[in-house]
Design an enzyme around this catalytic site. Structure first.
Site, mmCIF file in Angstrom:
data_model
loop_
_atom_site.group_PDB
_atom_site.id
_atom_site.type_symbol
_atom_site.label_atom_id
_atom_site.label_comp_id
_atom_site.label_asym_id
_atom_site.label_seq_id
_atom_site.Cartn_x
_atom_site.Cartn_y
_atom_site.Cartn_z
ATOM 1 N N ASP A 60 0.863 -1.179 0.000
ATOM 2 C CA ASP A 60 0.000 0.000 0.000
ATOM 3 C C ASP A 60 0.904 1.235 0.000
ATOM 4 O O ASP A 60 1.675 1.437 0.942
ATOM 5 C CB ASP A 60 -0.886 -0.035 1.258
ATOM 6 C CG ASP A 60 -1.778 1.184 1.368
ATOM 7 O OD1 ASP A 60 -2.019 1.803 0.330
ATOM 8 O OD2 ASP A 60 -2.213 1.516 2.481
ATOM 9 N N THR A 93 -3.281 5.212 -3.848
ATOM 10 C CA THR A 93 -2.136 5.893 -3.223
ATOM 11 C C THR A 93 -0.856 5.648 -4.000
ATOM 12 O O THR A 93 0.010 6.503 -4.062
ATOM 13 C CB THR A 93 -1.946 5.402 -1.771
ATOM 14 O OG1 THR A 93 -1.985 3.979 -1.773
ATOM 15 C CG2 THR A 93 -3.016 5.923 -0.874
ATOM 16 N N THR A 94 -0.757 4.452 -4.605
ATOM 17 C CA THR A 94 0.460 4.148 -5.372
ATOM 18 C C THR A 94 0.435 4.903 -6.700
ATOM 19 O O THR A 94 1.431 5.522 -7.086
ATOM 20 C CB THR A 94 0.547 2.627 -5.633
ATOM 21 O OG1 THR A 94 0.280 1.945 -4.413
ATOM 22 C CG2 THR A 94 1.914 2.237 -6.113
#
Length: 543
Positions: A60, A93-94
């Site tokens: 994550d 988020t990545t």
């Protein structure tokens, strides 16, 4: 010639101009490279050690960057954006870091050609506006009440995570928990979905992942206070308090002087009578279960257990609120003011179960719970932590779709479609701005390219084939199959993403790139250790 004038403190270091801008680009690139391998279904995990010696294993983006300590100020703002993305929409988020890094890299060649940063920023801003319009055109609406549709979307979000192997279980858990906590607020007319407060994830090591479930009620890590109390009650009447069932002590230190020996007995008697009065007020409402956020004295326990009432003490405030939402009760602050309607009767079963060495209280089979507990079981603490992070993402995605039921194809298809439309648009633009605008379109291809790289497929061949597909009409849903690295139609694979996530990703990535390109000077001053700011450099006073 006069002596040079020193304006800045001698301890401070100053970098300016082109060097800073290229330094910022390099910093953004480095952060993006750290988590580039964490994108897509074939993503790798990162193992991080924190200063305390604990380990975190995750893919994550936000969890990784949270643990990394960086020196460079531009890198710090990159880490900040992944946190914003996580808080805002919970997923992507990545991608947001990879995109922001790529946008910075795209600007590098123009900075080297001595193009002014404001020109690049103006082009970026125009590109961002166009992107948002294109996304709105490409999106398709769905019905969020349709279970099978929701499962497809959540499955796409989970597909890139560790929990992928248990995708069906995770989908059902995410959808069930989010639909439980949905509350339509009558006064504002808005849908409120407060996952953080009312969908609590409880991690209990042991068992297997398949044992995980969403309870139709609440679970707390507590046992009954008195061994004689009942540990299983069907259809309990639940009373929730946030006051203590002990004798009230004075706020400050109190001294008492006793003149007669009978006075001490009187004081003890008064304490006993106070407890008796409070408990008899509770007993008069005939509850089966009493929860309180404060303590319960031994005497109060005795009175309650004599009346066949089970009591549980020192609950967290958040747990108490969850129980109130699950069983339909109201939290009371004073025993004198309890009314019949404050008692919760919505729960079907109360029981205390033992996992390992600990006791857990379950309040389940609620008729219409507006709060729930997600019970996660698993082999080790690290696995549970990762599963919790994955589940949070899945729940956030479910929430986003319930609030804004618009979808886009996943697997890099959106990026390719947007890039294709923007490239066409740039042909009709005039002036210098068209080049940075076009570079943004090329930079978007980083998402499908990274997906292909992480599969180990041939990057150039696949990306060219994908470009060719998108150049023809009607192929806007074609993207990369993250498992195999081949190009595929996302409609057939059922890979969809919520519009909210994509919009937030683009906005955050572009705005960060614009912000970092604006910087042309970094002054890092080292403060004096003992004096704090400004001491020692004060102007001399004329004496």
């Amino acid at each position: 010639m006069s002596a040079p004038v020193l304006v800045l403190n001698q301890n401070s270091k100053r970098e300016s101009g082109r060097k800073v801008q290229l330094g910022n680009v390099a910093a953004a690139k480095t952060i993006a490279d750290v988590i580039r391998t964490c994108l897509g279904p074939r993503s790798m995990l990162k193992m991080l050690m924190d200063p305390m010696g604990g380990i975190v294993m995750t893919n994550d983006g936000n969890a990784i960057l949270r643990e990394i300590t960086v020196q460079h100020p531009a890198a710090k703002s990159m880490i900040e954006i992944s946190r914003t993305q996580d808080e805002e929409v919970g997923d992507g988020t990545t991608s947001v870091i990879i995109l922001a890094g790529e946008m910075m890299t795209a600007a590098e060649q123009f900075l080297e050609q001595k193009m002014h940063p404001t020109v690049i920023i103006a082009a970026y801003r125009k590109a961002l506006d166009d992107m948002q319009e294109i996304l709105a055109e490409l999106s398709v609406s769905i019905d969020p009440t349709e279970k099978s549709e929701m499962r497809k979307i959540v499955k796409s979000a989970i597909g890139t995570k560790f929990i992928n192997k248990w995708a069906d279980l995770a989908c059902d858990m995410a959808i069930k928990s989010v639909s439980t906590v949905v509350l339509d607020n009558q006064s504002t007319g808005r849908r409120e979905i407060d996952i953080k407060r009312y969908a609590k994830v409880e991690k209990v090591p042991g068992g297997i992942l398949e044992d995980s479930e969403v309870l139709d009620g609440v679970m707390v890590n507590k046992d009954v206070t008195h061994p004689a109390m009942r540990r299983k009650i069907e259809n309990p009447r639940i009373l929730l308090l946030d006051c203590s069932l002990e004798y009230q002590k004075g706020e400050s230190q109190t001294d008492m002087e006793l003149s007669n020996e009978t006075d001490f007995e009187k004081i003890l008697q008064m304490e006993e009578e106070y407890i008796k009065r409070v408990t008899s007020e509770i007993i008069s409402h005939k509850p089966d279960l009493v929860f309180t956020e404060k303590g319960i004295s031994d005497l109060a326990q005795y009175f309650l257990s004599k009346a066949n009432i089970t009591a549980i003490r020192r609950l967290r405030k958040s747990d108490n609120n969850r129980i109130a939402r699950a069983c339909g009760g109201t939290v009371c602050s004073r025993p004198e003011e309890i009314r019949e309607e404050d008692i919760g009767t919505g729960a079907g079963l109360f029981e205390v179960r033992k996992f390992g060495e600990e006791y857990f209280t379950f309040i389940t089979k609620c008729k219409d719970p507006k709060a729930c507990t997600i019970l996660l079981r698993g082999a080790s603490k690290d696995i549970l932590m990762e599963v919790e992070r994955n589940l949070q993402d899945a729940m956030q995605v479910t929430r986003n779709v319930m609030i804004n039921p618009q979808l886009l194809p996943g697997g890099g298809a959106v990026e390719m479609a947007v890039a294709q439309i923007m490239k066409e648009k740039s042909k009709s633009m005039t002036g210098v701005e068209q080049w940075p605008y076009r570079a943004v379109a090329d930079a978007l291809e980083i998402i499908p390219r990274t997906l292909i790289q992480n599969c180990g497929a041939s990057t150039i061949r696949t990306i060219t084939a994908l470009r060719a597909k998108h150049a023809a009409d009607g192929n806007q849903t074609w993207g990369v199959n993250g498992e195999t690295g081949q190009i595929a139609d996302m409609k057939d694979l059922d890979v969809w993403e919520p519009v909210a996530v994509k919009l937030q990703t683009y906005k955050t990535a572009m705005e960060t790139a614009m912000l970092l390109l604006r910087i042309d000077d970094i002054v890092s001053g080292t403060k004096k250790a003992e004096g704090g700011e400004g001491t020692g450099s004060a102007a001399p006073t004329g004496q």
